[in-house]
Write an enzyme that holds these catalytic residues in place. Structure first.
Site, PDB file in Angstrom:
ATOM      1  N   TYR A  66     -24.580  14.324  11.769  1.00  0.00           N
ATOM      2  CA  TYR A  66     -25.672  14.894  12.548  1.00  0.00           C
ATOM      3  C   TYR A  66     -25.364  16.317  13.016  1.00  0.00           C
ATOM      4  O   TYR A  66     -26.275  17.078  13.339  1.00  0.00           O
ATOM      5  CB  TYR A  66     -25.988  14.022  13.777  1.00  0.00           C
ATOM      6  CG  TYR A  66     -26.599  12.659  13.440  1.00  0.00           C
ATOM      7  CD1 TYR A  66     -26.698  12.227  12.123  1.00  0.00           C
ATOM      8  CD2 TYR A  66     -27.072  11.817  14.422  1.00  0.00           C
ATOM      9  CE1 TYR A  66     -27.237  10.998  11.807  1.00  0.00           C
ATOM     10  CE2 TYR A  66     -27.622  10.576  14.118  1.00  0.00           C
ATOM     11  CZ  TYR A  66     -27.698  10.173  12.800  1.00  0.00           C
ATOM     12  OH  TYR A  66     -28.239   8.949  12.488  1.00  0.00           O
ATOM     13  N   LYS A  72     -16.119   2.669   7.166  1.00  0.00           N
ATOM     14  CA  LYS A  72     -16.537   2.503   5.768  1.00  0.00           C
ATOM     15  C   LYS A  72     -15.454   3.156   4.897  1.00  0.00           C
ATOM     16  O   LYS A  72     -15.720   4.008   4.044  1.00  0.00           O
ATOM     17  CB  LYS A  72     -17.912   3.187   5.580  1.00  0.00           C
ATOM     18  CG  LYS A  72     -18.569   2.959   4.235  1.00  0.00           C
ATOM     19  CD  LYS A  72     -19.097   1.567   4.028  1.00  0.00           C
ATOM     20  CE  LYS A  72     -19.647   1.385   2.627  1.00  0.00           C
ATOM     21  NZ  LYS A  72     -19.937  -0.017   2.288  1.00  0.00           N
ATOM     22  N   ASP A 124     -21.196  -2.317   6.925  1.00  0.00           N
ATOM     23  CA  ASP A 124     -22.228  -3.182   6.326  1.00  0.00           C
ATOM     24  C   ASP A 124     -22.007  -4.644   6.722  1.00  0.00           C
ATOM     25  O   ASP A 124     -22.955  -5.367   7.050  1.00  0.00           O
ATOM     26  CB  ASP A 124     -22.302  -3.008   4.793  1.00  0.00           C
ATOM     27  CG  ASP A 124     -20.959  -2.730   4.144  1.00  0.00           C
ATOM     28  OD1 ASP A 124     -19.961  -2.544   4.873  1.00  0.00           O
ATOM     29  OD2 ASP A 124     -20.887  -2.709   2.902  1.00  0.00           O
ATOM     30  N   ASP A 126     -25.906   5.089  15.646  1.00  0.00           N
ATOM     31  CA  ASP A 126     -27.353   5.252  15.766  1.00  0.00           C
ATOM     32  C   ASP A 126     -28.045   4.014  15.185  1.00  0.00           C
ATOM     33  O   ASP A 126     -28.929   3.406  15.803  1.00  0.00           O
ATOM     34  CB  ASP A 126     -27.763   6.524  15.007  1.00  0.00           C
ATOM     35  CG  ASP A 126     -29.208   6.913  15.248  1.00  0.00           C
ATOM     36  OD1 ASP A 126     -29.871   6.267  16.068  1.00  0.00           O
ATOM     37  OD2 ASP A 126     -29.689   7.867  14.598  1.00  0.00           O
ATOM     38  N   ASP A 184     -29.519   0.182  17.195  1.00  0.00           N
ATOM     39  CA  ASP A 184     -30.910  -0.290  17.120  1.00  0.00           C
ATOM     40  C   ASP A 184     -30.921  -1.762  16.707  1.00  0.00           C
ATOM     41  O   ASP A 184     -31.771  -2.544  17.154  1.00  0.00           O
ATOM     42  CB  ASP A 184     -31.724   0.530  16.105  1.00  0.00           C
ATOM     43  CG  ASP A 184     -32.608   1.575  16.802  1.00  0.00           C
ATOM     44  OD1 ASP A 184     -32.152   2.139  17.817  1.00  0.00           O
ATOM     45  OD2 ASP A 184     -33.741   1.829  16.339  1.00  0.00           O
TER      46      ASP A 184
END
Ligand code: NAD
Length: 369
Positions: free
Chosen positions: A147, A197, A229, A253, A257
């Site tokens: 980001y 990851k 994942d 992020d 959620d």
């Protein structure tokens, strides 16, 4: 002598002003119960600021935030179509949110995912999965990674439009978020789930390497490594195995959620964005344009962000706890906001403002701290 705290209030867009109103109600009640004066400084921020003056993070707002002891921010942003009315670099996240985070270097984002057993029915997960309740905290690195990396957009030598975005972290950025996460783990169950990851991303290889070094200073904390994942799946299948989870910016992020999803609504997701000198507090969710202006948004996330501010910025942990208890108490009394339940027998549906009023009534009835 009365303590005075200056708080910048950035209402934001969409449901922002509605849920901020309830947060302010709560703050005013806290003010009355304690020998404190909250000086509330309103400022424009987000799409509304852009439409007013052409800048989503105007200089006057920066000046107000600079002088404040803490900042409370409502969600910002527009729906997909409306966003197109604003030039890409002035759109609320790129033009206001990321610059706010960068300005105060708010590198540690705390996102509690909490649902007591008594409210387990709000979760879409089966009762046996929710068990004794969900109680974990996601710690998201907030000012690095994809980001904040360099971006390039153009036409390549084959004449094709292309885009390049960079994911960058240095060891200092990783080490400071690991210290945060390990310290929180020490105060909780002494287990830290590291979300990464590293089978694909070299950034995760360095991330893990630095964690192993920093963790040596916290030998009591058990580290569990888990691919992002797999973590997404396990959050649904068995969320109670998690206590503290640490992750880089984009993973946080997305996964947080999902945290809101397993609770039953993003409306249950407050957050604290902590910097070395100044912190700001905001719901984890967006501006919910689909329900804006209807007085049906769940203000728990916004009032919870106030509770996090009282604890982290103003050393008022006991009053923060009272706010959590008051909010959960309203739900335990059988009330629900529309995001959490379908209308039906046994559901006492309440609006945004009714929820705020009930929280304040409960708070007023609690012994002063
Ligand atoms: P969203 O988080 O606004 O909404 C997703 C879903 O959750 C919607 O159905 C919405 O109604 C519901 N929801 C969210 N908060 C709720 C609440 N308090 N009570 C009840 N329901 C709630 O995500 P989106 O629709 O994808 O994004 C809308 C805008 O928000 C976009 O412009 C996006 O960029 C922006 N956004 C801003 C922030 C921020 O300010 N930090 C964070 C995420 C998204």
């Amino acid at each position: 002598m009365t303590t005075i705290y200056k708080i910048a209030l950035l209402d934001g867009d969409g449901i922002g002003p509605e849920i901020m109103k309830e947060a302010v109600k709560t703050l005013k009640c806290v003010e009355k119960r304690n020998d404190i004066n909250f000086e509330l400084l309103n400022a424009d921020f987000g799409a509304n600021a852009y439409f007013k003056c052409g800048d989503p993070f105007p200089d006057e707002t920066k000046a107000i935030c600079d002088q404040a002891d803490a900042i409370i921010k409502g969600p910002i942003g527009l729906n997909h179509e409306e966003s197109k009315k604003i030039p890409v670099d002035k759109q609320p996240e790129r033009g206001a949110l990321l610059p706010l985070r960068a300005r105060y270097n708010t590198y540690a984002n705390y996102r509690p995912v909490f649902l007591p057993k008594a409210l387990g029915h709000f979760s879409p997960l089966k009762a046996e999965v929710v068990g004794e309740g969900i109680d974990l905290i996601m710690i998201r690195e907030l000012v690095g990674g994809l980001y904040f990396g360099k971006k390039e957009v153009g036409v390549n030598n084959k004449g094709l439009r292309y885009v390049k975005e960079t994911l960058e972290y240095d060891e200092e950025q990783i080490s400071r978020i690991m210290h945060e996460a390990l310290k929180v783990s020490m105060r909780r169950k002494k287990v830290l789930h590291n979300i990464h990851k590293s089978n694909v991303l070299k950034s995760s290889v360095l991330w893990n390497e630095i964690l192993e070094e920093v963790a040596q200073e916290y030998p009591e904390v058990e580290i569990k490594h888990i691919l992002v994942d797999a973590a997404a799946t396990l959050l649904c299948l068995d969320p109670t195995q998690f206590d503290v989870m640490v992750m880089e910016n984009m993973f946080g992020d997305i996964l947080s959620d999902q945290g809101g999803g397993i609770l039953g609504s993003l409306g249950l997701m407050p957050s604290a964005c902590i910097g070395p000198e100044k912190s700001y507090y905001e719901p984890s969710h967006g501006s919910a344009p689909d329900i804006a202006g209807k007085n049906i948004a769940n203000p728990y996330s916004m009032i919870g962000s106030v509770a996090m501010m009282l604890e982290s910025s103003f050393n008022m942990a006991a009053e923060a706890k009272n706010i959590w208890n008051a909010m959960q108490g309203v739900f335990i009394d059988g009330y629900s906001t529309p995001d959490l339940s379908k209308p039906g027998a046994g559901v006492k549906m309440i609006s945004t403002s009714e929820f705020g009023d009930k929280v304040v009534a409960k708070l007023k009835a609690m012994p002063k701290v």
